[in-house]
Design a protein around this motif. Structure first.
Motif, PDB file in Angstrom:
ATOM      1  N   PHE A   1     -41.373  80.704  24.372  1.00 55.83           N
ATOM      2  CA  PHE A   1     -40.807  79.646  24.299  1.00 55.83           C
ATOM      3  C   PHE A   1     -39.424  79.645  25.323  1.00 55.83           C
ATOM      4  O   PHE A   1     -38.760  80.467  24.981  1.00 55.83           O
ATOM      5  CB  PHE A   1     -40.482  79.183  23.106  1.00 55.83           C
ATOM      6  CG  PHE A   1     -41.336  79.147  22.131  1.00 55.83           C
ATOM      7  CD1 PHE A   1     -42.610  79.057  22.208  1.00 55.83           C
ATOM      8  CD2 PHE A   1     -40.844  79.485  20.388  1.00 55.83           C
ATOM      9  CE1 PHE A   1     -43.731  79.210  21.244  1.00 55.83           C
ATOM     10  CE2 PHE A   1     -41.801  79.562  19.441  1.00 55.83           C
ATOM     11  CZ  PHE A   1     -43.246  79.355  19.695  1.00 55.83           C
ATOM     12  N   VAL A   2     -39.290  78.671  26.163  1.00 60.23           N
ATOM     13  CA  VAL A   2     -37.975  78.592  26.984  1.00 60.23           C
ATOM     14  C   VAL A   2     -36.689  78.719  26.394  1.00 60.23           C
ATOM     15  O   VAL A   2     -35.838  79.245  26.591  1.00 60.23           O
ATOM     16  CB  VAL A   2     -38.152  77.375  27.919  1.00 60.23           C
ATOM     17  CG1 VAL A   2     -36.660  77.545  29.029  1.00 60.23           C
ATOM     18  CG2 VAL A   2     -39.482  77.187  28.634  1.00 60.23           C
ATOM     19  N   GLN A   3     -36.767  78.053  24.954  1.00 63.19           N
ATOM     20  CA  GLN A   3     -35.414  78.025  24.310  1.00 63.19           C
ATOM     21  C   GLN A   3     -35.114  79.039  23.024  1.00 63.19           C
ATOM     22  O   GLN A   3     -34.396  79.169  22.293  1.00 63.19           O
ATOM     23  CB  GLN A   3     -35.315  76.586  23.471  1.00 63.19           C
ATOM     24  CG  GLN A   3     -36.564  76.402  22.546  1.00 63.19           C
ATOM     25  CD  GLN A   3     -36.194  74.995  22.082  1.00 63.19           C
ATOM     26  OE1 GLN A   3     -35.183  74.514  21.609  1.00 63.19           O
ATOM     27  NE2 GLN A   3     -37.234  74.082  21.966  1.00 63.19           N
TER      28      GLN A   3
ATOM     29  N   PHE B   1     -36.398  88.749  28.050  1.00 66.90           N
ATOM     30  CA  PHE B   1     -37.198  88.446  29.527  1.00 66.90           C
ATOM     31  C   PHE B   1     -36.936  89.390  30.443  1.00 66.90           C
ATOM     32  O   PHE B   1     -37.750  89.642  31.141  1.00 66.90           O
ATOM     33  CB  PHE B   1     -36.610  87.134  29.850  1.00 66.90           C
ATOM     34  CG  PHE B   1     -37.135  86.620  30.874  1.00 66.90           C
ATOM     35  CD1 PHE B   1     -38.535  86.258  30.979  1.00 66.90           C
ATOM     36  CD2 PHE B   1     -36.497  86.324  32.184  1.00 66.90           C
ATOM     37  CE1 PHE B   1     -39.159  85.792  32.198  1.00 66.90           C
ATOM     38  CE2 PHE B   1     -37.017  85.932  33.320  1.00 66.90           C
ATOM     39  CZ  PHE B   1     -38.288  85.675  33.248  1.00 66.90           C
ATOM     40  N   ARG B   2     -35.457  89.573  30.822  1.00 64.79           N
ATOM     41  CA  ARG B   2     -35.249  90.396  31.908  1.00 64.79           C
ATOM     42  C   ARG B   2     -35.744  91.917  31.706  1.00 64.79           C
ATOM     43  O   ARG B   2     -36.177  92.617  32.749  1.00 64.79           O
ATOM     44  CB  ARG B   2     -33.671  90.639  32.003  1.00 64.79           C
ATOM     45  CG  ARG B   2     -33.213  89.234  32.990  1.00 64.79           C
ATOM     46  CD  ARG B   2     -33.666  89.535  34.466  1.00 64.79           C
ATOM     47  NE  ARG B   2     -33.247  88.166  35.160  1.00 64.79           N
ATOM     48  CZ  ARG B   2     -33.265  87.986  36.585  1.00 64.79           C
ATOM     49  NH1 ARG B   2     -34.058  89.063  37.148  1.00 64.79           N
ATOM     50  NH2 ARG B   2     -33.187  86.886  37.268  1.00 64.79           N
TER      51      ARG B   2
ATOM     52  N   THR C   1     -36.578  80.967  35.345  1.00 62.87           N
ATOM     53  CA  THR C   1     -36.986  81.134  33.914  1.00 62.87           C
ATOM     54  C   THR C   1     -35.746  81.426  33.188  1.00 62.87           C
ATOM     55  O   THR C   1     -35.078  81.073  32.296  1.00 62.87           O
ATOM     56  CB  THR C   1     -38.193  81.974  33.614  1.00 62.87           C
ATOM     57  OG1 THR C   1     -39.372  81.628  33.992  1.00 62.87           O
ATOM     58  CG2 THR C   1     -38.481  82.090  32.064  1.00 62.87           C
ATOM     59  N   ASP C   2     -35.168  82.549  33.912  1.00 60.03           N
ATOM     60  CA  ASP C   2     -33.948  83.339  33.477  1.00 60.03           C
ATOM     61  C   ASP C   2     -32.849  82.392  33.372  1.00 60.03           C
ATOM     62  O   ASP C   2     -31.952  82.209  32.483  1.00 60.03           O
ATOM     63  CB  ASP C   2     -33.604  84.560  34.131  1.00 60.03           C
ATOM     64  CG  ASP C   2     -32.286  85.364  33.523  1.00 60.03           C
ATOM     65  OD1 ASP C   2     -32.687  85.574  32.332  1.00 60.03           O
ATOM     66  OD2 ASP C   2     -31.323  85.682  34.282  1.00 60.03           O
ATOM     67  N   THR C   3     -32.663  81.222  34.280  1.00 57.05           N
ATOM     68  CA  THR C   3     -31.636  80.339  34.381  1.00 57.05           C
ATOM     69  C   THR C   3     -31.828  79.329  33.307  1.00 57.05           C
ATOM     70  O   THR C   3     -30.759  78.979  32.554  1.00 57.05           O
ATOM     71  CB  THR C   3     -31.587  79.706  35.731  1.00 57.05           C
ATOM     72  OG1 THR C   3     -31.330  80.472  36.728  1.00 57.05           O
ATOM     73  CG2 THR C   3     -30.753  78.494  35.948  1.00 57.05           C
TER      74      THR C   3
ATOM     75  N   TRP D   1     -28.458  79.252  25.963  1.00 52.86           N
ATOM     76  CA  TRP D   1     -27.842  80.120  25.291  1.00 52.86           C
ATOM     77  C   TRP D   1     -26.500  80.585  25.926  1.00 52.86           C
ATOM     78  O   TRP D   1     -25.613  81.034  25.096  1.00 52.86           O
ATOM     79  CB  TRP D   1     -28.699  81.334  25.068  1.00 52.86           C
ATOM     80  CG  TRP D   1     -29.921  80.932  24.184  1.00 52.86           C
ATOM     81  CD1 TRP D   1     -31.167  80.790  24.457  1.00 52.86           C
ATOM     82  CD2 TRP D   1     -29.596  80.676  22.747  1.00 52.86           C
ATOM     83  NE1 TRP D   1     -31.771  80.402  23.587  1.00 52.86           N
ATOM     84  CE2 TRP D   1     -31.196  80.136  22.376  1.00 52.86           C
ATOM     85  CE3 TRP D   1     -28.853  80.456  21.785  1.00 52.86           C
ATOM     86  CZ2 TRP D   1     -31.588  79.815  21.058  1.00 52.86           C
ATOM     87  CZ3 TRP D   1     -29.127  80.344  20.399  1.00 52.86           C
ATOM     88  CH2 TRP D   1     -30.543  79.906  20.250  1.00 52.86           C
ATOM     89  N   LEU D   2     -26.112  80.439  26.968  1.00 52.54           N
ATOM     90  CA  LEU D   2     -25.090  80.870  27.509  1.00 52.54           C
ATOM     91  C   LEU D   2     -24.203  79.567  27.757  1.00 52.54           C
ATOM     92  O   LEU D   2     -22.902  79.547  27.704  1.00 52.54           O
ATOM     93  CB  LEU D   2     -25.156  81.626  29.178  1.00 52.54           C
ATOM     94  CG  LEU D   2     -26.085  82.940  28.757  1.00 52.54           C
ATOM     95  CD1 LEU D   2     -26.320  83.601  30.241  1.00 52.54           C
ATOM     96  CD2 LEU D   2     -25.726  83.803  27.722  1.00 52.54           C
TER      97      LEU D   2
END
Length: 197
Positions: A10-12, A20-21, A111-113, A119-120
């Motif tokens: 899920f993206v969130q 992810f990374r 996706t990372d962005t 979250w950031l």
């Protein structure tokens, strides 16, 4: 075992963000592809017996925060424990990722962005302007915003969710190497080992 790694997320999800990374790096290190499959939380939870955070018993909600703090410190990935836009409708963001994928582009940065936006940076990923800025910052065309709303893209999002159910995914992130399933970002060491055996 040769790859690819199939990655349901899920993206969130903060746990998807934490993993992810690292999952991308494991794929790169082992010379295999990683195929990202954003899927719908409601479908996964309904199939696997999960519930949204707000509907979980208080002891589980409290311990989730303990674990988020613990993993954030361990991984050196700072996050907001109570981000301004969580939970959020991530449909548009997920479909934009799919639209970029379908055009043969690497979705790692995007996706990372978008995960980091939740979250950031405490941004609203249901807002097309946020998604637009994520595309631009990753040197991707804003035309993908239009593709995100196309029936074909919505169908793939549905298919990802159906595939997750068929493979008995009950939470995210979940990784597959062949038919072997690994649930949780804390299982990534086992994903790495599976690729090397």
């Amino acid at each position: 075992m040769s790859g690819p790694i199939i990655h349901y997320f899920f993206v969130q999800s903060p746990w998807s963000f934490f993993g992810f990374r690292r999952a991308v790096d494991i794929a790169k290190k082992n010379g295999v592809e990683i195929i990202h499959k954003p899927c719908r939380a409601a479908d996964v939870w309904q199939h696997g017996g999960g519930v949204p955070v707000s509907k979980r018993p208080k002891p589980r909600q409290d311990y989730r925060l303990v674990e988020l703090k613990r993993w954030s410190k361990h991984l050196k990935i700072p996050i907001h424990l109570h981000p301004a836009h969580f939970p959020i409708d991530e449909t548009f963001a997920a479909r934009t990722i799919i639209a970029v994928q379908e055009d043969g582009k690497d979705v790692t940065g995007l996706t990372d962005t978008l995960m980091g936006d939740v979250w950031l940076r405490e941004r609203d990923i249901s807002d097309p302007n946020t998604v637009r800025e994520a595309l631009v910052s990753n040197h991707l065309s804003v035309e993908y915003l239009e593709y995100a709303d196309m029936p074909h893209t919505a169908q793939i999002y549905d298919e990802n969710s159906q595939s997750a159910r068929e493979r008995n995914v009950f939470g995210v992130p979940t990784y597959f190497v062949g038919d072997e399933m690994f649930w949780g970002q804390d299982r990534l060491a086992f994903v790495d080992m599976a690729l090397r055996t």
